[in-house]
Design a protein around this motif. Structure first.
Motif, short mmCIF file in Angstrom:
data_model
loop_
_atom_site.label_atom_id
_atom_site.label_comp_id
_atom_site.label_asym_id
_atom_site.label_seq_id
_atom_site.Cartn_x
_atom_site.Cartn_y
_atom_site.Cartn_z
N GLU A 291 0.85 -1.19 0.00
CA GLU A 291 0.00 0.00 0.00
C GLU A 291 0.88 1.25 0.00
N PHE A 292 0.43 2.26 -0.69
CA PHE A 292 1.10 3.56 -0.71
C PHE A 292 0.07 4.64 -0.43
N ALA A 293 0.48 5.68 0.27
CA ALA A 293 -0.38 6.85 0.40
C ALA A 293 -0.56 7.49 -0.97
N LEU A 294 -1.65 8.24 -1.15
CA LEU A 294 -1.92 8.88 -2.44
C LEU A 294 -0.73 9.71 -2.90
N ALA A 295 -0.09 10.42 -1.97
CA ALA A 295 1.04 11.28 -2.33
C ALA A 295 2.26 10.47 -2.79
N GLU A 296 2.26 9.17 -2.50
CA GLU A 296 3.39 8.31 -2.88
C GLU A 296 3.09 7.51 -4.15
N GLY A 297 2.12 7.96 -4.92
CA GLY A 297 1.74 7.22 -6.13
C GLY A 297 2.90 7.00 -7.09
N ALA A 298 3.85 7.94 -7.14
CA ALA A 298 5.00 7.76 -8.04
C ALA A 298 5.81 6.54 -7.64
N LEU A 299 5.91 6.27 -6.32
CA LEU A 299 6.64 5.09 -5.87
C LEU A 299 5.93 3.81 -6.29
N ALA A 300 4.59 3.84 -6.27
CA ALA A 300 3.82 2.68 -6.73
C ALA A 300 4.07 2.44 -8.21
N HIS A 301 4.14 3.51 -9.00
CA HIS A 301 4.41 3.36 -10.43
C HIS A 301 5.82 2.82 -10.67
N GLN A 302 6.79 3.29 -9.88
CA GLN A 302 8.15 2.76 -10.03
C GLN A 302 8.17 1.26 -9.74
N ALA A 303 7.43 0.85 -8.72
CA ALA A 303 7.40 -0.56 -8.35
C ALA A 303 6.78 -1.40 -9.46
N ILE A 304 5.66 -0.93 -10.01
CA ILE A 304 4.96 -1.74 -11.00
C ILE A 304 5.75 -1.80 -12.31
N GLU A 305 6.51 -0.73 -12.60
CA GLU A 305 7.32 -0.74 -13.81
C GLU A 305 8.58 -1.57 -13.63
N GLY A 306 8.94 -1.89 -12.37
CA GLY A 306 10.08 -2.76 -12.13
C GLY A 306 9.82 -4.20 -12.54
N GLY A 307 8.53 -4.56 -12.65
CA GLY A 307 8.17 -5.86 -13.20
C GLY A 307 8.25 -7.03 -12.25
N HIS A 308 8.44 -6.78 -10.95
CA HIS A 308 8.59 -7.90 -10.02
C HIS A 308 7.57 -7.85 -8.88
N VAL A 309 6.44 -7.20 -9.13
CA VAL A 309 5.41 -7.12 -8.10
C VAL A 309 4.62 -8.43 -8.06
N ARG A 310 4.50 -9.00 -6.87
CA ARG A 310 3.69 -10.22 -6.70
C ARG A 310 2.30 -9.79 -6.24
N GLY A 311 1.33 -9.90 -7.14
CA GLY A 311 -0.03 -9.50 -6.79
C GLY A 311 -0.30 -8.04 -7.13
N LYS A 312 -1.04 -7.35 -6.26
CA LYS A 312 -1.55 -6.01 -6.57
C LYS A 312 -1.03 -4.96 -5.60
N LEU A 313 -0.88 -3.74 -6.13
CA LEU A 313 -0.52 -2.56 -5.34
C LEU A 313 -1.74 -1.66 -5.17
N LEU A 314 -1.81 -1.01 -4.02
CA LEU A 314 -2.95 -0.13 -3.71
C LEU A 314 -2.47 1.26 -3.31
N LEU A 315 -3.30 2.26 -3.61
CA LEU A 315 -3.18 3.58 -3.01
C LEU A 315 -4.21 3.69 -1.90
N ARG A 316 -3.78 4.21 -0.76
CA ARG A 316 -4.66 4.34 0.40
C ARG A 316 -5.03 5.81 0.59
N MET A 317 -6.33 6.07 0.68
CA MET A 317 -6.84 7.42 0.87
C MET A 317 -7.11 7.69 2.35
N PRO A 318 -7.16 8.95 2.74
CA PRO A 318 -7.44 9.27 4.14
C PRO A 318 -8.75 8.66 4.66
N ALA A 319 -9.76 8.53 3.80
CA ALA A 319 -11.05 8.01 4.24
C ALA A 319 -10.97 6.56 4.75
#
Length: 325
Positions: A291-319
């Motif tokens: 999970e990444f905070a919304l402000a860390e979305g760029a880090l989530a994109h870096q991870a997914i473009e690295g090609g080695h993510v097992r399963g799914k990544l999420l952005l977590r909102m304050p709500a």
């Protein structure tokens, strides 16, 4: 309120937080206060300026990506009959042109959403696009039947690990490509044979191990998709998901006498409901890679473009804090 937007096409640094206003739902729509948003490879490709969604939105930047959401219904438009304020829901929203999931709220059609009874908000946000891609690739486009053998490229990824489970639950024999450290993971999900895609001649290794297959679900595209044609038995089929290289693989399939089908996932409330039943019953699970905070979305994109993510990544909102016990 804030939203994470693509301000120009490029690397993950082009994702910027911008203010947003809550929209009023029109007839047949509801506003969802988002708790989690799924991060998918199509988000990163669009941000990089690649593919159909990027071509359609190039003159509409800044643009808010994100198709997978879970959250709570906050406001209901006229004519909505299946949802009320306070319902926990998930869905694939605004596909493919509107999107909007990388924000704190989104207005969506009632027909895009399904209630989350007995399924967590995290699982609900991780499921829709990946699950529908796997489901439609195997069953709608691949015409998979019980007893057949299917090869799934990138079996440990977001779509792949769900496709392994769906195919196994459907009575198919599953072969999957993955790095060796994911072989045990895939075996536990129902794959019978695992092949290391780092092997320069992995198609021959797959055929030697499992024999030729009735169907390939190609989640990689390009040269890997072309190479997988060697694994298909006469009369078999390859379904390729990446749109950018679909024509390349179709041409190679035509030369080899193998049917190749390209696909674009589409929203389907009934299919999503069926998948949620499988999750609720414990027959299928979505593996969450992080999970990444919304402000860390760029880090989530870096991870997914690295090609080695097992399963799914999420952005977590304050709500999310208000709905997680």
């Amino acid at each position: 309120m804030t939203q994470l937007q693509i301000t120009a096409f490029g690397d993950p640094s082009v994702l910027k937080l911008n203010p947003s206003l809550d929209k009023v739902p029109a007839d047949g729509e509801v506003r969802v206060r988002i708790c989690f948003a799924g991060v998918n490879p199509i988000d990163a490709k669009t941000r990089a300026g690649l593919g159909w969604a990027a071509a359609q939105n190039k003159d509409k930047l800044p643009w808010t990506p994100g198709y997978d959401v879970s959250g709570v219904v906050e406001k209901v438009g006229l004519g909505v009959t299946s949802l009320i304020e306070g319902d926990l829901v998930c869905g694939m929203v605004g596909f493919p042109l509107s999107a909007g999931g990388y924000g704190e709220s989104v207005v969506a059609s009632e027909s895009e959403l399904v209630k989350l009874d007995g399924v967590s908000l995290q699982q609900g946000a991780a499921l829709p696009l990946a699950g529908l891609t796997a489901w439609q690739g195997l069953l709608e486009h691949g015409c998979l039947q019980s007893g057949q053998r299917v090869l799934i490229l990138a079996g440990a990824g977001g779509v792949g690990h769900l496709a392994v489970q769906f195919a196994s639950a459907y009575g198919a024999e599953v072969v999957a490509t993955a790095s060796p450290d994911n072989h045990g993971f895939l075996h536990a999900l129902g794959a019978r044979w695992m092949v290391d895609y780092h092997d320069a001649n992995w198609p021959a290794a797959a055929v030697a191990e499992a024999g030729q297959v009735d169907l390939v679900l190609d989640l990689v595209g390009g040269e890997s998709g072309k190479a997988a044609l060697a694994c298909v038995k006469p009369g078999g089929r390859l379904v390729t998901v990446p749109t950018i290289t679909a024509q390349l693989i179709k041409d190679a399939g035509a030369a080899a006498g193998i049917e190749v089908v390209g696909m674009l996932v589409h929203p389907d409330q009934k299919q999503l409901s069926q998948m949620l039943v499988l999750l609720r019953q414990g027959e299928v699970k979505v593996t969450l890679a992080g999970e990444f905070a919304l402000a860390e979305g760029a880090l989530a994109h870096q991870a997914i473009e690295g090609g080695h993510v097992r399963g799914k990544l999420l952005l977590r909102m304050p709500a999310a804090d208000g709905y997680l016990g």
